[in-house]
Structures are given as structure tokens and as C-alpha cells.
Design a protein around this motif. Sequence first.
Motif, short mmCIF file in Angstrom:
data_model
loop_
_atom_site.label_atom_id
_atom_site.label_comp_id
_atom_site.label_asym_id
_atom_site.label_seq_id
_atom_site.Cartn_x
_atom_site.Cartn_y
_atom_site.Cartn_z
N PRO A 247 0.80 -1.24 0.00
CA PRO A 247 0.00 0.00 0.00
C PRO A 247 0.83 1.28 0.00
O PRO A 247 1.92 1.34 0.58
N ALA A 248 0.27 2.32 -0.63
CA ALA A 248 0.93 3.62 -0.71
C ALA A 248 1.23 4.19 0.67
O ALA A 248 2.25 4.85 0.87
N GLU A 249 0.36 3.92 1.63
CA GLU A 249 0.51 4.51 2.98
C GLU A 249 1.82 4.08 3.64
O GLU A 249 2.33 4.76 4.52
N GLU A 250 2.37 2.95 3.21
CA GLU A 250 3.67 2.55 3.79
C GLU A 250 4.74 3.58 3.45
O GLU A 250 5.70 3.76 4.19
N THR A 252 3.93 6.96 2.27
CA THR A 252 3.53 8.34 2.57
C THR A 252 3.19 8.56 4.03
O THR A 252 3.13 9.69 4.49
N GLY A 253 2.92 7.50 4.77
CA GLY A 253 2.33 7.65 6.09
C GLY A 253 0.83 7.87 5.91
O GLY A 253 0.35 8.11 4.80
N SER A 254 0.07 7.82 7.00
CA SER A 254 -1.39 7.94 6.86
C SER A 254 -1.81 9.36 6.52
O SER A 254 -2.83 9.59 5.89
N GLU A 255 -0.98 10.36 6.89
CA GLU A 255 -1.30 11.74 6.54
C GLU A 255 -0.63 12.08 5.22
O GLU A 255 0.46 12.66 5.18
N ARG A 256 -1.27 11.73 4.16
CA ARG A 256 -0.68 11.90 2.83
C ARG A 256 -0.56 13.39 2.50
O ARG A 256 -1.52 14.13 2.52
N LYS A 257 0.66 13.81 2.17
CA LYS A 257 0.85 15.24 1.88
C LYS A 257 1.08 15.48 0.38
O LYS A 257 1.52 16.54 -0.03
N ASN A 266 4.97 1.34 -4.77
CA ASN A 266 5.64 0.76 -3.60
C ASN A 266 5.91 -0.73 -3.78
O ASN A 266 5.34 -1.57 -3.08
#
Length: 319
Positions: A247-250, A252-257, A266
Motif C-alpha cells: 500500500p501507498a501509505e507505507e 507516505t504515512g497515513s497523513e498523505r501530503k 511501492n
Amino acid sequence: MVLTKTADDISSMRVRGAGRIARTAAAALQEYGASLDCKTLAAFTGEMEKAAEILCGTRPTAVSLPNAVRYVMQGVRRAATLEDAQRALNDRAAEFIRESYAAVEKIAEIAARQIPDDAVIMTHCNSEAAIACIVRAHQQGKVREVYATEVRPRNQGYITIQMLSDAGIPVNFIVDSAARMFMPKVDLVITGTDAVTANGAVVNKIGTSQIALCAHEARKSFIVAAETYKFAPRTILGERIPIEWRPAEEVTGSERKLPAHVTVKNPAFDVTPPAYVDLIVTEIGAFAPSYAPVVIRDHLGWDISEFQKDYAYSHHYGE
Ligand code: RI2
């Protein structure tokens, strides 16, 4: 439910590392088989086949997983009676787990001979097999220090520096992109692997191929620590190892900037061509990548007729 919990632990990476997921799957099959109350061999085999398929679907790249499942399930598939199947399942799972630990010990013994005195070693990701080699050489008084990478995005490098530090080995922790800068300082690179293909290519944590390229450029040895159950039999048929995309969140982190239109890619693994691999160290010896098909045929004992029956590497992620 041991089976669904194990499957979830592996896919979420609470249990990770190619060797560990293989042993965990073998233990889950063993425990699941013991929990079944089947009255016939056919019913038992049917349930176990379903369990095997669930486990094999959890992570697609590490072939240690289908290889472990196949090894354990062969006992069930070849059994003539329900009791035979239950006994074989139990015995083969225990044997796989025992042999897996023994393989790492043997690899460490063999690889340590490749490590020169006062060695500076680089490693990438967190590999039990690679760390065992480094620790064994350290016990022989041969390791000056290790460069360990961070391993974005899951940061497995932190586990590695903890393990090496616990063993009393001086560690330099570097970001992944610093590997080339420090390569001239190292004597050799050691990594683990999730899969070795029939042409001797090494599929391992994303970033491995860049480090191998840097090692090649700097004329440093690139050594891979690989139990024989990391070799991928179906690649002999031309099948490719699916690369797991996570997953992308890995990243970007959960707070996608990021701007909304930007996609995040990924891939969890990459492929190091055999030309950049100097040596693969297994529990049956150290050899060049070109020896891979011999390991698959003679050591893993894959017969071509079996290929049609077993699980294909069926999961495709990303591109
Ligand atoms: P051992 C890991 O995968 C890394 O890619 C590591 O190099 C490989 O498994 C081999 O690990 P992940 O589960 O079996 O962190 O040598 O994606 O421990």
C-alpha cells in the motif's frame, strides 16, 4: 482460528522474513491439521488443501512459503490412510522447521569462511540468514564493523541494527541512498533472499539490486545467504516471481501530503541479475548463481510432472 490468524499475521507482516514465514506456515498447517475432526482421508485432504491455498496466498514473492507448504502437504497427498496423513503432516511440519533452523546454522558456518579478517560488511533489510553469517564471523573475531541500511519504507534495518548490536557488533546505520557512498569502505555485502530463480537471479528487498550494482562497480563481493527452500522451482517452467506491491501509505504515512493526482509506487522487492551475484551460500554449499537449476532439480527434487499439480505463482500486484 490458527489458520486465519496466521494468514493475517503473514499478510500484514506481523510475521515477516522469508524463513520465518515459511516456518510459521508449516506450524500453522500442523496445528490446523491437529484441530480437524475429519472421518475420512478425502475430507482431511480437502480441508488441508484449502488451508494450504490460503497460506500460499498471503505473500506472493517469498517462495519459501509455497516450498514449505508443498513439503508439508506432500505427506498428506501421498498418504494411503487418514492416520498416515495425520502422522505425515505432523512429522513433515516438525522436520521442515527443524531443518530450516539447521540450514541457517550451516549457511553461517560456510559463509563465515568467505569473510576476511577485520572485515567491513554491508547488509540490506533484515535477513536471519545474512545476520547469522555476520554473527558467526564476529564470533571468530573477524568483523570490524557493519553498514546496515534503513530499508524504507518498512524500516527493517532497525531490526537488523538491534540484532547486530545485541551480538556486540559495531554498526553504522545509513539511509538506503547512502549505500554507494560507503561502498568503497566495505569488503563485502551479504544479504538474504526471498527467491532465487532458475537463472540465478536474486529476488530480495527493494534496493538490493542497486546495492549489488554499487558492489559490482566497486569490485566488492556480493554474497547471498539462501536456504535451498528459497529456490523457485516453477521458474524452470518460465514462470516469473511476482513482485509484491504494497500500500501507498507505507511510503507516505497515513497523513498523505502529496498532490491528489500523484500515484505512489511501492514495490517491496526487486531482482538482482546473476551477473551481480558473486556467491550464493546454501546449507548444501557455496556456489555461483548458475548452479540454481541443479539445486531445484537435484536437491529440492522437483519432478516436471509435479509442476502441473502444485500452486502456480498466481498473484500479480502492481505493474
Ligand atoms: P530471511 C525479507 O522480506 C527480506 O527481503 C529479507 O532479505 C528476506 O525476507 C529473507 O529473510 P520481508 O518479509 O529468511 O521483510 O533470511 O518483506 O530472514
